[in-house]
Write a protein that holds these residues in place. Structure first.
Motif, PDB file in Angstrom:
ATOM      1  N   LEU A   1      -4.528   2.624   8.811  1.00 42.92           N
ATOM      2  CA  LEU A   1      -5.195   3.894   8.535  1.00 42.92           C
ATOM      3  C   LEU A   1      -6.553   4.004   9.230  1.00 42.92           C
ATOM      4  CD1 LEU A   1      -4.376   4.213   4.720  1.00 42.92           C
ATOM      5  CD2 LEU A   1      -3.365   5.518   6.601  1.00 42.92           C
ATOM      6  N   GLY A   2      -6.920   2.969   9.971  1.00 49.52           N
ATOM      7  CA  GLY A   2      -8.145   3.027  10.760  1.00 49.52           C
ATOM      8  C   GLY A   2      -9.362   2.362  10.161  1.00 49.52           C
ATOM      9  N   TYR A   3      -9.221   1.691   9.024  1.00 49.91           N
ATOM     10  CA  TYR A   3     -10.363   1.019   8.400  1.00 49.91           C
ATOM     11  C   TYR A   3     -10.721  -0.264   9.153  1.00 49.91           C
ATOM     12  CZ  TYR A   3      -9.977   4.181   4.415  1.00 49.91           C
ATOM     13  OH  TYR A   3      -9.954   5.296   3.617  1.00 49.91           O
ATOM     14  N   GLU A   4     -11.992  -0.621   9.108  1.00 52.07           N
ATOM     15  CA  GLU A   4     -12.472  -1.810   9.802  1.00 52.07           C
ATOM     16  C   GLU A   4     -12.957  -2.896   8.849  1.00 52.07           C
ATOM     17  OE1 GLU A   4     -15.482  -0.459  12.472  1.00 52.07           O
ATOM     18  OE2 GLU A   4     -14.054   0.611  13.777  1.00 52.07           O
TER      19      GLU A   4
ATOM     20  N   LYS B   1      -7.042 -15.328   9.075  1.00 46.95           N
ATOM     21  CA  LYS B   1      -6.039 -14.407   9.603  1.00 46.95           C
ATOM     22  C   LYS B   1      -6.377 -12.928   9.457  1.00 46.95           C
ATOM     23  CE  LYS B   1      -2.160 -17.596   8.801  1.00 46.95           C
ATOM     24  NZ  LYS B   1      -0.837 -17.771   8.127  1.00 46.95           N
ATOM     25  N   CYS B   2      -7.351 -12.597   8.640  1.00 46.11           N
ATOM     26  CA  CYS B   2      -7.650 -11.188   8.403  1.00 46.11           C
ATOM     27  C   CYS B   2      -8.259 -10.533   9.645  1.00 46.11           C
ATOM     28  CB  CYS B   2      -8.600 -11.023   7.222  1.00 46.11           C
ATOM     29  SG  CYS B   2      -8.860  -9.279   6.768  1.00 46.11           S
TER      30      CYS B   2
ATOM     31  N   LEU C   1       0.853  -1.185   0.000  1.00 50.06           N
ATOM     32  CA  LEU C   1       0.000   0.000   0.000  1.00 50.06           C
ATOM     33  C   LEU C   1       0.892   1.239   0.000  1.00 50.06           C
ATOM     34  CD1 LEU C   1      -3.036   0.714   0.081  1.00 50.06           C
ATOM     35  CD2 LEU C   1      -2.789   1.027   2.534  1.00 50.06           C
ATOM     36  N   SER C   2       1.152   1.752  -1.188  1.00 54.03           N
ATOM     37  CA  SER C   2       2.018   2.917  -1.304  1.00 54.03           C
ATOM     38  C   SER C   2       1.623   3.707  -2.544  1.00 54.03           C
ATOM     39  CB  SER C   2       3.490   2.486  -1.412  1.00 54.03           C
ATOM     40  OG  SER C   2       3.692   1.659  -2.552  1.00 54.03           O
ATOM     41  N   GLY C   3       2.267   4.868  -2.724  1.00 59.09           N
ATOM     42  CA  GLY C   3       2.018   5.679  -3.907  1.00 59.09           C
ATOM     43  C   GLY C   3       0.563   6.051  -4.079  1.00 59.09           C
ATOM     44  N   LYS C   4       0.081   5.953  -5.323  1.00 61.39           N
ATOM     45  CA  LYS C   4      -1.294   6.360  -5.627  1.00 61.39           C
ATOM     46  C   LYS C   4      -2.310   5.480  -4.912  1.00 61.39           C
ATOM     47  CE  LYS C   4      -1.957   3.603  -9.838  1.00 61.39           C
ATOM     48  NZ  LYS C   4      -2.360   3.635 -11.263  1.00 61.39           N
TER      49      LYS C   4
ATOM     50  N   ARG D   1      -1.070  -8.538   3.300  1.00 63.10           N
ATOM     51  CA  ARG D   1      -0.068  -7.476   3.319  1.00 63.10           C
ATOM     52  C   ARG D   1      -0.733  -6.127   3.040  1.00 63.10           C
ATOM     53  NH1 ARG D   1       3.639  -8.477  -1.143  1.00 63.10           N
ATOM     54  NH2 ARG D   1       3.956 -10.468  -0.083  1.00 63.10           N
ATOM     55  N   ILE D   2      -1.660  -6.112   2.084  1.00 65.60           N
ATOM     56  CA  ILE D   2      -2.396  -4.877   1.786  1.00 65.60           C
ATOM     57  C   ILE D   2      -3.275  -4.495   2.972  1.00 65.60           C
ATOM     58  CG2 ILE D   2      -4.068  -3.788   0.239  1.00 65.60           C
ATOM     59  CD1 ILE D   2      -3.159  -5.752  -1.940  1.00 65.60           C
ATOM     60  N   VAL D   3      -3.917  -5.469   3.562  1.00 66.04           N
ATOM     61  CA  VAL D   3      -4.797  -5.228   4.714  1.00 66.04           C
ATOM     62  C   VAL D   3      -4.033  -4.574   5.862  1.00 66.04           C
ATOM     63  CG1 VAL D   3      -6.022  -6.405   6.593  1.00 66.04           C
ATOM     64  CG2 VAL D   3      -6.555  -6.963   4.216  1.00 66.04           C
ATOM     65  N   GLN D   4      -2.803  -4.984   6.044  1.00 63.89           N
ATOM     66  CA  GLN D   4      -1.985  -4.425   7.125  1.00 63.89           C
ATOM     67  C   GLN D   4      -1.893  -2.899   7.001  1.00 63.89           C
ATOM     68  OE1 GLN D   4       2.111  -5.873   7.236  1.00 63.89           O
ATOM     69  NE2 GLN D   4       1.960  -6.152   9.445  1.00 63.89           N
TER      70      GLN D   4
END
Length: 360
Positions: free
Chosen positions: A80-83, A122-123, A40-43, A72-75
């Motif tokens: 950022l505070g998403y549920e 695991k999520c 999770l980076s950039g745009k 990895r994206i979920v991390q």
């Protein structure tokens, strides 16, 4: 009835969502266009930053069902505070499908079952899913052919979903190979509502007017896991006033959704209420969009290209805002200037052609 806005790649990014919410609103829940990178980076990070998304609740959508990449994206999203996140198993794009993702997941269902086990075990966040009813449309589209497709594709995938605590299942009842041709099969969605009882269901597909939603309600009664919730997409882009009209028609007095009805001074309260003011409202919306993209992009050219894409919806789509109730003469003029917009190479040239349409 909850109204969600479908994520459209290249269209419903954070600039569009913020501007739409300010000038029109009526949406209870937004989704990002899919994130398809392992980091999770950039745009992709910009797309989900809370400060970029002051509108109604937002759920990031992930295209990848490989557990390692997904988690990895979920991390980053969780930080950022998403549920909640949404897993895209419905994108019909060939480049996506060929990798066994999106609607192509129906071609690798054994792998999807294994992957979902790894994801749900695991999520740390809730996981919703957006899907189609299969990948390969049957050659025989009569009852016999659809029943075979139901058994081999739809039912099999639904049985996989039923093993896990899916927070919401959003179904677009077309096959992947159909892309957006033909019509969404509301009767198949009705069958899904009778088959799936433990997962909240949301309908998506060909909801471009109040009449379309009324037809859905006639075909698919509320019951079991279907509370009548809908996701609107292309029709809501083509006519930005659609969500507000749906809120007035179906949720008036229900105590739901009015907080998300738009904050713009042109449409205080419920969006689109003053039908005589729609052109001024759209001009202000258009101006704010251009300014938002100019602030977000480097240079004018990508802004022009972004706006060209939107005019397919505003000037050519079935329920395009500039074609509704238009005379044949006006439709001809809109078509003429949309073609000129496609040829535009500078922002000034684009603005001149867009302004010509908005003045018709």
């Amino acid at each position: 009835m909850k109204i969600e806005l479908a994520p459209l790649e290249g269209v419903t990014g954070h600039v569009y969502r913020k501007t739409f919410a300010e000038y029109y609103g009526g949406i209870d829940h937004y989704f990002t266009p899919f994130l398809n990178t392992g980091k999770l980076s950039g745009k992709f990070k910009t797309e989900v930053l809370p400060e970029k998304n002051p509108a109604a609740p937002l759920t990031p959508q992930i295209l990848e069902h490989n557990p390692e990449i997904f988690l990895r994206i979920v991390q980053g999203i969780q930080a950022l505070g998403y549920e909640e996140v949404n897993l895209n198993l419905g994108c019909p794009s060939k480049t996506v499908v060929n990798k066994g993702r999106g609607a192509g997941s129906f071609k690798v269902m054994d792998q999807v079952e294994k992957d979902l086990e790894g994801i749900f075990s695991k999520c740390p966040l809730k996981v919703s899913i957006k899907c189609r009813i299969g990948y390969q449309a049957p050659e025989n589209t009569e009852e016999e052919g659809l029943q075979e497709a139901w058994i081999n594709q739809t039912e099999r995938m639904l049985n996989i979903f039923k093993q896990y605590p899916v927070s919401e299942l959003i179904v677009h009842p077309r096959f992947g190979t159909e892309f957006y041709t033909g019509h969404a099969r509301m009767e198949v969605f009705k069958k899904i509502t009778e088959y799936v009882t433990g997962i909240p269901l949301t309908y998506n597909g060909d909801l471009n007017s109040v009449e379309d939603v009324k037809r859905l309600q006639e075909i698919v009664p509320v019951g079991n896991a279907f509370a009548g919730d809908i996701m609107i997409g292309r029709g809501a882009i083509a006519n930005p006033r659609l969500a507000g009209k749906l809120q007035r028609e179906f949720n008036a007095g229900a105590g739901q959704s009015t907080l998300n009805a738009g904050q713009g001074t042109l449409n205080a309260g419920i969006p689109g209420q003053d039908d005589s003011n729609w052109r001024k409202q759209f001009r202000e919306f258009h101006k704010a969009l251009v300014e938002g993209y100019l602030a977000d992009y480097s240079g004018e050219r990508p802004v022009v290209e972004k706006m060209k894409e939107l005019w397919f919806y505003w000037g050519e789509f079935d329920n395009a805002i500039f074609l509704q109730g238009a005379s044949s003469e006006k439709k001809t003029l809109v078509d003429k200037f949309v073609k000129e917009i496609r040829k535009s190479k500078s922002l000034a040239e684009y603005q001149a052609n867009a302004g010509a349409i908005m003045s018709l």
